[in-house]
Design an enzyme around this catalytic site. Structure first.
Site, PDB file in Angstrom:
ATOM      1  N   GLU A  92     -22.038 -26.090  18.076  1.00 50.61           N
ATOM      2  CA  GLU A  92     -22.101 -24.713  17.574  1.00 50.61           C
ATOM      3  C   GLU A  92     -20.751 -24.018  17.764  1.00 50.61           C
ATOM      4  O   GLU A  92     -20.152 -24.092  18.834  1.00 50.61           O
ATOM      5  CB  GLU A  92     -23.184 -23.962  18.354  1.00 50.61           C
ATOM      6  CG  GLU A  92     -23.300 -22.484  18.028  1.00 50.61           C
ATOM      7  CD  GLU A  92     -24.202 -21.756  19.002  1.00 50.61           C
ATOM      8  OE1 GLU A  92     -24.638 -20.638  18.667  1.00 50.61           O
ATOM      9  OE2 GLU A  92     -24.488 -22.304  20.098  1.00 50.61           O
ATOM     10  N   LYS A 156     -27.930 -20.045  10.701  1.00 44.54           N
ATOM     11  CA  LYS A 156     -28.934 -19.965  11.761  1.00 44.54           C
ATOM     12  C   LYS A 156     -30.020 -18.959  11.405  1.00 44.54           C
ATOM     13  O   LYS A 156     -29.741 -17.827  11.003  1.00 44.54           O
ATOM     14  CB  LYS A 156     -28.262 -19.574  13.083  1.00 44.54           C
ATOM     15  CG  LYS A 156     -29.194 -19.634  14.281  1.00 44.54           C
ATOM     16  CD  LYS A 156     -28.440 -19.292  15.558  1.00 44.54           C
ATOM     17  CE  LYS A 156     -29.357 -19.353  16.769  1.00 44.54           C
ATOM     18  NZ  LYS A 156     -28.667 -18.942  18.008  1.00 44.54           N
ATOM     19  N   CYS A 206     -28.238 -24.010  18.455  1.00 42.86           N
ATOM     20  CA  CYS A 206     -28.477 -23.427  19.775  1.00 42.86           C
ATOM     21  C   CYS A 206     -29.966 -23.438  20.116  1.00 42.86           C
ATOM     22  O   CYS A 206     -30.621 -24.459  20.014  1.00 42.86           O
ATOM     23  CB  CYS A 206     -27.880 -22.018  19.850  1.00 42.86           C
ATOM     24  SG  CYS A 206     -27.843 -21.312  21.518  1.00 42.86           S
TER      25      CYS A 206
END
Length: 328
Positions: A92, A156, A206
């Site tokens: 990430e 995301k 994440c």
């Protein structure tokens, strides 16, 4: 009130049923593990490399350190070249700048990819301009081919409160975020996949990896493998990196998909579709690992139904309790 005494025959039957159920569960589990081992053995495979740059959080967003960060990731990636990976996976925001917008740093990444001669998946922030004043920011993952062309981008979908956006910001304007970034992130579509070669990649950025429904949606949309790109430098040497990594095992088992994990400071590694951690890095080390990953298909009952079975069991249990109270 007079309590009802349980007969010896019924007590013995209840006690005998428990080990029988445990044996049946063990037999079924052993059968499914063997079945999945066979499927993984015969499935088409892609060689994937995960790169762990081990960049300190305090330096990650320093403009003067961006070039050094990229050179470190490129050097570690080139170290996997003898393994001939089909895809190199960075964590990430491993590229801590606006890819395609900041030209010198973009050229450095593209040159590294071209020298490697393979496809890359890496995290970077991105933005979309509606107008000069109206800009949407995203925590993204870019899929780039060996020639430096962007094949796709995942944004995301499940953002971290107070990390990537501020809830109720309209009413709480004095509260800021803990992540260094201009503006709030916007959420992308849930379950989006990135087409790659003959397969689809399911991306989890994440802590998206802790939510079963997000992984399930990606698999229902055709993901042949799950890839978790994360930072985890925030956690330091606490129990959190261990907990975060352990949750990825459940996403693999629930959906019967291999899971590839690339983390900035660890843990990075490969988890097979039966939940085995095949190989893993240590915390706070520079590392690069390569593994051949089975590309699987098909949907498990959990992928289809989610927690539906658990809710049915809960409702049935509550119904039996109520029935037994009304029929002593």
């Amino acid at each position: 009130s007079q309590s009802r005494r349980l007969s010896g025959k019924r007590a013995f039957g209840a006690l005998a049923l428990a080990p029988v159920l445990l044996v049946l569960v063990w037999i079924y589990g052993d059968f499914r593990i063997r079945q999945m081992d066979s499927l993984m053995k015969n499935a088409p495979k892609s060689a994937m490399a995960v790169v762990q740059g081990n960049i300190e959080q305090s330096l990650k967003w320093e403009p003067s350190f961006q070039g050094e960060t990229l050179r470190k990731y490129i050097a570690l990636s080139l170290g996997t070249k003898p393994d001939v990976p089909d895809l190199v996976v960075w964590p990430e925001t491993a590229a801590p700048f606006y890819f395609l917008f900041e030209e010198p740093l973009t050229r450095e990444v593209v040159a590294g990819i071209q020298s490697m001669g393979t496809d890359f998946l890496f995290g970077a922030p991105s933005f979309s301009m509606r107008t000069r004043e109206d800009i949407d920011y995203f925590n993204s993952a870019y899929l780039v081919d060996a020639r430096g062309r962007v094949l796709g981008k995942y944004d995301k979908a499940h953002l971290v409160p107070y990390g990537e956006y501020v809830p109720f910001k309209k009413w709480l304007p004095f509260i800021g975020k803990i992540v260094e970034h201009v503006g709030d992130f916007q959420a992308g579509p849930e379950g989006a996949v990135l087409p790659w070669k003959d397969f689809n990649l399911g991306i989890l950025i994440c802590y998206e990896g802790i939510f079963p429904d997000l992984a399930g949606k990606a698999v229902k949309n055709g993901a042949s493998v799950l890839l978790n790109l994360t930072n985890d430098a925030w956690y330091g040497r606490t129990s959190a990196p261990y907990q975060h990594y352990s949750m990825a095992v459940f996403r693999a088992v629930e959906n019967r998909r291999a899971l590839v994990r690339s983390a900035n400071t660890g843990f990075s590694g490969f988890i097979d579709a039966n939940g085995r951690i095949l190989v893993s890095t240590d915390l706070f080390t520079d590392a690069a690992l390569t593994r051949r990953v089975p590309m699987l298909s098909g949907l498990t009952p959990y992928t289809r139904l989610g927690d539906g079975f658990a809710w049915i069991c809960l409702l049935l249990s509550a119904g039996l309790v109520l029935f037994s109270k009304n029929h002593p």
